[in-house]
Enzyme design. Structure first.
Site, PDB file in Angstrom:
ATOM      1  N   HIS A   1      40.268 -15.448  20.665  1.00  0.00           N
ATOM      2  CA  HIS A   1      41.767 -15.490  20.487  1.00  0.00           C
ATOM      3  C   HIS A   1      42.530 -16.395  21.232  1.00  0.00           C
ATOM      4  O   HIS A   1      43.720 -16.460  20.728  1.00  0.00           O
ATOM      5  CB  HIS A   1      42.085 -13.990  20.631  1.00  0.00           C
ATOM      6  CG  HIS A   1      42.283 -13.597  22.107  1.00  0.00           C
ATOM      7  ND1 HIS A   1      40.963 -12.992  22.741  1.00  0.00           N
ATOM      8  CD2 HIS A   1      42.893 -13.662  23.298  1.00  0.00           C
ATOM      9  CE1 HIS A   1      41.202 -12.700  24.242  1.00  0.00           C
ATOM     10  NE2 HIS A   1      42.341 -13.355  24.117  1.00  0.00           N
TER      11      HIS A   1
ATOM     12  N   HIS B   1      50.357 -13.684  34.044  1.00  0.00           N
ATOM     13  CA  HIS B   1      49.689 -12.219  34.205  1.00  0.00           C
ATOM     14  C   HIS B   1      48.348 -12.415  34.981  1.00  0.00           C
ATOM     15  O   HIS B   1      48.018 -13.382  35.468  1.00  0.00           O
ATOM     16  CB  HIS B   1      49.152 -11.951  32.563  1.00  0.00           C
ATOM     17  CG  HIS B   1      48.257 -12.821  31.740  1.00  0.00           C
ATOM     18  ND1 HIS B   1      48.504 -14.444  31.601  1.00  0.00           N
ATOM     19  CD2 HIS B   1      47.109 -12.976  31.640  1.00  0.00           C
ATOM     20  CE1 HIS B   1      47.639 -15.092  30.749  1.00  0.00           C
ATOM     21  NE2 HIS B   1      46.711 -13.965  30.672  1.00  0.00           N
TER      22      HIS B   1
END
Length: 333
Positions: free
Chosen positions: A121, A186
């Site tokens: 991804h 993140h």
């Protein structure tokens, strides 16, 4: 002479596909999705003949047995299809990809090549949401952002600059779009240094990264459980300052940061911002247009989308800068 006609930066998260029903910040999620669609329309309007996708690999196609700093897919490209992302062979332009890799090496950026590259991804999320049904060939450019030692941010800037020169030297008149997939800030629930896992979960992940080639299925369930159970850690002030610098054409300044410095202000997942620096450098650091910023704890990530259009750069660079902003690097701007 080929030319780069557009740059796009976009965050990715498989949780967008699998956990939409658990979203609490619905307006943020919808704004991010809408910004991806707006960026896809900009890509379509640019009429690309090929799209270079600068992205990461989450130990799905590259493993700790061999992790180059930079890898170009020059032949078959196969998407894993995890978590609802595209699966199977992707449309490619091997002639362009091989010429690009050869020119990058001649310019001093020693990229590895893969004649059969498996992407996850880190690349296919962009294919899903930014290319959709456009049917444009892709050239994956994978940047190592997880297995230390990582390429320096300055080296990533040099890669982007050499990418721009390489495109201009490739025969033909291809219109090229460069997409950066990854970031913003993140913190991922895995070791910042694979050689120093801190608990059983981190040790399990390192084992998967080392031995997962050809037998990833036996690791995947627990890996997914570890990711989904992670506590969100996002740095919105950093993200907003980064996008502000993108809008002002100032991303080159991040090349002076070290890996540890970037992790301190953006998390270990923030190392993916190397892909944005490659893209921005390939566009000559022209001022860009942030389309959205959506801090999404449900997806563990500060989600952003931005467009860099070289045809707009000269006009935007003449605009005055704000008098004051947060400076994630410290010191005066």
């Amino acid at each position: 002479m080929s030319e780069i006609v557009l740059g796009v930066g976009a965050s990715h998260s498989t949780l967008m596909n699998t956990h939409w029903h658990r979203v609490v910040h619905t307006e943020r999620a919808e704004a991010f999705r809408d910004a991806l669609d707006a960026a896809r329309r900009r890509v379509a309007l640019a009429r690309p003949d090929v799209v270079v996708i600068v992205g990461s690999n989450h130990f799905r196609g590259l493993w700790l047995d061999l992790v180059p700093a930079f890898t170009v897919g020059v032949g078959e490209v196969v998407a894993m299809g995890e978590a609802g992302t595209p699966k199977g062979p992707q449309r490619t332009d091997p002639e362009f990809a091989r010429a690009l890799a050869a020119d990058l090496v001649e310019a001093g950026t020693e990229v590895a090549i893969s004649a059969r590259l498996q992407i996850d991804h880190g690349q296919s999320h962009a294919i899903q949401y930014l290319l959709g049904d456009l049917g444009v060939p892709v050239v994956p450019l994978v940047v190592n952002v997880f297995a230390r030692p990582l390429p320096t941010l300055a080296r990533c800037v040099q890669l982007g600059e050499n990418l721009a020169e390489a495109v201009r030297r490739i025969a033909g008149d291809r219109r090229v779009v460069v997409v950066a997939s990854g970031g913003l800030s993140h913190r991922l629930p895995w070791p910042s240094d694979w050689a120093d896992p801190q608990d059983d979960d981190e040790a399990f992940l390192v084992d998967a990264w080392t031995n997962g080639r050809g037998e990833w299925e036996r690791y995947d369930r627990r890996r997914r459980e570890i990711i989904v159970a992670a506590r969100p850690t996002i740095f919105p002030e950093f993200d907003r300052a980064f996008l502000d610098d993108l809008a002002g054409g100032r991303l080159r300044r991040y090349a002076s940061m070290t890996t540890d410095e970037l992790e301190a202000v953006a998390g270990n997942g923030g190392q993916e911002l190397r892909t944005w620096l490659v893209m921005a450098a390939a566009l000559g650091f022209v001022p860009g247009t942030p389309l959205v910023y959506a801090p999404m704890p449900e997806w563990l990530t500060g989600m952003g989308v931005a467009v860099l259009d070289p045809s707009e750069g000269d006009q935007r660079s003449a605009s005055p800068e704000p008098e004051s902003r947060l400076d994630p690097l410290g010191g005066d701007r």
